[in-house]
Structures are given as structure tokens and as C-alpha cells.
Write a protein that holds these residues in place. Structure first.
Motif, PDB file in Angstrom:
ATOM      1  N   ALA A   1       0.850  -1.182   0.000  1.00  0.00           N
ATOM      2  CA  ALA A   1       0.000   0.000   0.000  1.00  0.00           C
ATOM      3  C   ALA A   1       0.886   1.232   0.000  1.00  0.00           C
ATOM      4  O   ALA A   1       1.876   1.283   0.752  1.00  0.00           O
ATOM      5  CB  ALA A   1      -0.920   0.015   1.218  1.00  0.00           C
ATOM      6  N   ASP A   2       0.562   2.195  -0.848  1.00  0.00           N
ATOM      7  CA  ASP A   2       1.343   3.438  -0.939  1.00  0.00           C
ATOM      8  C   ASP A   2       2.816   3.154  -1.185  1.00  0.00           C
ATOM      9  O   ASP A   2       3.694   3.813  -0.627  1.00  0.00           O
ATOM     10  CB  ASP A   2       1.163   4.280   0.328  1.00  0.00           C
ATOM     11  N   GLN A   3       3.075   2.123  -1.987  1.00  0.00           N
ATOM     12  CA  GLN A   3       4.421   1.732  -2.405  1.00  0.00           C
ATOM     13  C   GLN A   3       5.282   1.192  -1.259  1.00  0.00           C
ATOM     14  O   GLN A   3       6.500   1.133  -1.356  1.00  0.00           O
ATOM     15  CB  GLN A   3       5.136   2.907  -3.099  1.00  0.00           C
ATOM     16  N   VAL A   4       4.614   0.766  -0.188  1.00  0.00           N
ATOM     17  CA  VAL A   4       5.289   0.127   0.948  1.00  0.00           C
ATOM     18  C   VAL A   4       4.821  -1.327   1.036  1.00  0.00           C
ATOM     19  O   VAL A   4       3.622  -1.595   1.161  1.00  0.00           O
ATOM     20  CB  VAL A   4       4.977   0.847   2.266  1.00  0.00           C
ATOM     21  N   LEU A   5       5.761  -2.256   0.963  1.00  0.00           N
ATOM     22  CA  LEU A   5       5.459  -3.673   1.159  1.00  0.00           C
ATOM     23  C   LEU A   5       5.625  -4.005   2.631  1.00  0.00           C
ATOM     24  O   LEU A   5       6.693  -3.766   3.206  1.00  0.00           O
ATOM     25  CB  LEU A   5       6.417  -4.544   0.333  1.00  0.00           C
ATOM     26  N   THR A   6       4.574  -4.535   3.236  1.00  0.00           N
ATOM     27  CA  THR A   6       4.646  -4.991   4.624  1.00  0.00           C
ATOM     28  C   THR A   6       4.644  -6.507   4.648  1.00  0.00           C
ATOM     29  O   THR A   6       3.726  -7.143   4.126  1.00  0.00           O
ATOM     30  CB  THR A   6       3.467  -4.453   5.456  1.00  0.00           C
ATOM     31  N   ILE A   7       5.686  -7.083   5.226  1.00  0.00           N
ATOM     32  CA  ILE A   7       5.814  -8.534   5.388  1.00  0.00           C
ATOM     33  C   ILE A   7       5.614  -8.843   6.862  1.00  0.00           C
ATOM     34  O   ILE A   7       6.342  -8.321   7.707  1.00  0.00           O
ATOM     35  CB  ILE A   7       7.194  -9.034   4.918  1.00  0.00           C
ATOM     36  N   THR A   8       4.645  -9.691   7.171  1.00  0.00           N
ATOM     37  CA  THR A   8       4.308  -9.988   8.564  1.00  0.00           C
ATOM     38  C   THR A   8       4.428 -11.481   8.824  1.00  0.00           C
ATOM     39  O   THR A   8       3.722 -12.283   8.196  1.00  0.00           O
ATOM     40  CB  THR A   8       2.874  -9.531   8.897  1.00  0.00           C
ATOM     41  N   LEU A   9       5.312 -11.857   9.722  1.00  0.00           N
ATOM     42  CA  LEU A   9       5.409 -13.257  10.153  1.00  0.00           C
ATOM     43  C   LEU A   9       4.185 -13.566  10.992  1.00  0.00           C
ATOM     44  O   LEU A   9       3.857 -12.829  11.925  1.00  0.00           O
ATOM     45  CB  LEU A   9       6.694 -13.482  10.954  1.00  0.00           C
TER      46      LEU A   9
ATOM     47  N   VAL B   1      12.432 -14.620   1.715  1.00  0.00           N
ATOM     48  CA  VAL B   1      13.521 -14.403   0.756  1.00  0.00           C
ATOM     49  C   VAL B   1      12.952 -14.021  -0.611  1.00  0.00           C
ATOM     50  O   VAL B   1      13.412 -13.069  -1.262  1.00  0.00           O
ATOM     51  CB  VAL B   1      14.415 -15.656   0.647  1.00  0.00           C
ATOM     52  N   GLN B   2      11.940 -14.760  -1.058  1.00  0.00           N
ATOM     53  CA  GLN B   2      11.334 -14.494  -2.360  1.00  0.00           C
ATOM     54  C   GLN B   2      10.645 -13.136  -2.400  1.00  0.00           C
ATOM     55  O   GLN B   2      10.729 -12.402  -3.398  1.00  0.00           O
ATOM     56  CB  GLN B   2      10.348 -15.609  -2.701  1.00  0.00           C
TER      57      GLN B   2
ATOM     58  N   SER C   1      12.850  -5.965  -4.659  1.00  0.00           N
ATOM     59  CA  SER C   1      13.955  -5.314  -5.365  1.00  0.00           C
ATOM     60  C   SER C   1      13.605  -5.053  -6.825  1.00  0.00           C
ATOM     61  O   SER C   1      13.985  -4.026  -7.393  1.00  0.00           O
ATOM     62  CB  SER C   1      15.217  -6.188  -5.303  1.00  0.00           C
ATOM     63  N   ALA C   2      12.879  -5.986  -7.426  1.00  0.00           N
ATOM     64  CA  ALA C   2      12.606  -5.929  -8.868  1.00  0.00           C
ATOM     65  C   ALA C   2      11.277  -5.269  -9.209  1.00  0.00           C
ATOM     66  O   ALA C   2      10.938  -5.152 -10.392  1.00  0.00           O
ATOM     67  CB  ALA C   2      12.637  -7.346  -9.444  1.00  0.00           C
TER      68      ALA C   2
ATOM     69  N   ALA D   1      19.397 -11.814   2.001  1.00  0.00           N
ATOM     70  CA  ALA D   1      18.270 -11.250   1.251  1.00  0.00           C
ATOM     71  C   ALA D   1      17.866  -9.888   1.795  1.00  0.00           C
ATOM     72  O   ALA D   1      17.481  -8.993   1.029  1.00  0.00           O
ATOM     73  CB  ALA D   1      17.082 -12.212   1.299  1.00  0.00           C
ATOM     74  N   VAL D   2      17.957  -9.716   3.117  1.00  0.00           N
ATOM     75  CA  VAL D   2      17.655  -8.410   3.718  1.00  0.00           C
ATOM     76  C   VAL D   2      18.751  -7.409   3.377  1.00  0.00           C
ATOM     77  O   VAL D   2      18.478  -6.283   2.936  1.00  0.00           O
ATOM     78  CB  VAL D   2      17.515  -8.531   5.250  1.00  0.00           C
ATOM     79  N   LEU D   3      20.003  -7.809   3.563  1.00  0.00           N
ATOM     80  CA  LEU D   3      21.131  -6.916   3.305  1.00  0.00           C
ATOM     81  C   LEU D   3      21.213  -6.509   1.833  1.00  0.00           C
ATOM     82  O   LEU D   3      21.615  -5.386   1.510  1.00  0.00           O
ATOM     83  CB  LEU D   3      22.440  -7.582   3.726  1.00  0.00           C
TER      84      LEU D   3
END
Length: 261
Positions: A9-17, A35-36, A42-43, A93-95
Motif C-alpha cells: 500500500a502506498d508503495q510500501v510492502l509490509t511482510i508480517t510473520l 527471501v522471495q 527489489s525488482a 536477502a535483507v542486506l
């Protein structure tokens, strides 16, 4: 519910475990999905910042060891191979993510979970968060890049103290040591992470990516190499639309509008 939630949303990806019953201990499938998602971020031009967080009382309690092979079941090389393709791949993947990644640490961050947070570019912690180098409690050597990350953040002596004793570190103490950018009340964590991420998403995305790359590499290179990398990054960045907009807006004395490319 999925074990990993993700939304843009608003160009922010939120990843929630999303395994609160295990304090979000990571399974191999969860780890691979994160990781994926980071590689895809990135792409993907529509993603310009990432927030990584968890549900419930835990950010991430480390790797889920239930079902792991026993010593008798392993062949020589299995452990090293598992680390290279698992925990180390996750931290890398984070770095290596080309978008800025914010850790919103909502609770316990232990073992690999702590290193997952510390690999992020910025770390926000709720007041109830705890950071634990839990490996020594289990007779284990730190993994997930811990012995690489911690000395670079707080120096070797402090890193050894945390790793040798395995004591829980409060969010306030983590901030004092320099592991955390800011501690906020639990109820303000999501709001603050969102505000920071939206600021980053409105920024010059390629310049941020190059800056991240320069800073991450600086601790492993000599001055000559670092200066050469800086010059190359400047050369690359000056070809971007955002760099041209930044210079133009300065000359025209107005606020820049960055497009992310």
C-alpha cells in the motif's frame, strides 16, 4: 491463515510473520517465502520501501527446530549446507534488498529472529520488545550472520558479552547500545513504522539503494576501494530521473517530487 502475510500500500510492502503461537519461529517454508518477497521487492518498481514485522507477542523466536534432523541422521556437510541455503540466505536477502527495509520489532527477537531484525536498514522496537542471543543457552554457535552483524554494530566486546551470556536485552538497552534506532510505545509501533516507510517510499529510490550498498560494503573495504565505489555510485546515480529532479528542484527552489527511478 497464511504463515507469512504480505500487502503493498502506498508503495510500501509490509511482510508480517504470522505464527503467533510459536512467537513466529521460522519454518523453512516461511524463510524461503520471505527471501522471495524481498527479491521481488527489489525488482518491483511499485515497491519503494519494506516493513518487516510479526504478529502477537513475538517478532521472531528464531528458527523452528521442531522436526530438525538429529546428529545420527546427518551426513558430513549437512549443517554447513543447511546454513548457507537457509539462515545465511535469509540475512543476505535483507542486506541485499534494493529497497530500504525497516524492522518493526513488536516483541521477542531471539536467535535468528534477532539477526533478522539487525540486518534491516532501520530498526524500530516496541517498548515490550526483547533481543536475545539465545544460542549459548542451547550450546550452539550463533548463526544467521550474528558474528558478522553484531561486532559491526556495537564492537567485539559488547557482541561477545551478548553472545557469551545469552541474557535478554530490553528494547531500551538495545537502543542505548546502538542496535535499535528508536523505541516507541507498543501502540505506536505500526504507525511509526508506516510513517518512516512512507517517507522512504517518497524518496529517491535508486539513490537510497546505492547509499545502502555503499554503507553495507564500507565496513569490509579499505579507503581506496570505498572511494572508488562512491565515485561509481555517483556516476550511476546521476543518470537517474530522480537525481535530475533533485538538482532541478534545488535550482528552482521547490520541493522535489521523486518517481523512484
Amino acid at each position: 491463515m497464511p504463515a507469512v502475510l504480505h500487502a503493498t500500500a502506498d508503495q510500501v510492502l509490509t511482510i508480517t510473520l504470522n505464527r503467533p503461537e510459536t512467537l513466529n519461529a521460522l519454518t523453512p517454508d516461511q524463510r524461503d517465502e520471505v527471501v522471495q518477497l524481498l527479491a521481488k521487492a527489489s525488482a518491483t518498481a511499485d515497491v519503494r520501501a519494506v516493513v518487516l514485522t510479526g504478529t502477537g507477542r513475538g517478532f521472531c523466536a528464531g528458527a523452528d527446530l521442531r522436526g530438525a534432523a538429529t546428529t545420527d541422521e546427518r551426513d558430513v556437510g549437512d549443517v554447513a549446507r543447511t546454513l548457507r541455503t537457509g539462515a545465511q540466505r535469509l540475512i543476505a536477502a535483507v542486506l541485499d534488498c534494493e529497497k530500504p527495509v525497516i524492522a518493526a520489532v513488536n516483541g521477542t527477537a531471539a536467535g535468528l529472529g534477532g539477526h533478522l531484525a539487525l540486518a534491516c536498514d532501520l530498526v524500530l522496537a516496541a517498548e515490550s520488545a526483547r533481543f536475545i542471543e539465545v544460542f549459548v543457552r542451547r550450546g550452539l554457535v550463533p548463526d544467521g550472520g550474528g558474528a558478522y552483524l553484531l561486532p559491526r554494530l556495537i564492537g567485539p566486546q559488547r557482541a561477545k558479552e551478548l553472545m557469551f551470556f545469552g541474557d535478554a536485552l530490553t528494547a531500551t538497552d538495545a537502543e542505548r547500545l546502538g542496535l535499535v534506532n528508536r523505541v516507541v510505545p507498543d501502540g505506536d509501533l505500526d504507525k511509526t513504522a508506516r510513517a518512516w516507510a512512507e517517507r522512504l517510499a517518497a524518496g529517491p529510490t535508486r539513490a537510497l539503494a546505492l547509499t545502502k550498498q555503499l554503507v553495507n560494503a564500507s565496513l569490509d573495504t579499505d579507503r581506496t576501494t570505498a572511494f572508488a565505489a562512491e565515485a561509481a555510485a555517483q556516476e550511476i546515480n546521476m543518470t537517474t530521473v530522480d537525481a535530475q529532479e533533485g538538482v532541478r528542484s534545488f535550482v528552482e527552489r521547490r520541493k522535489p517530487t521523486y518517481k523512484g527511478h
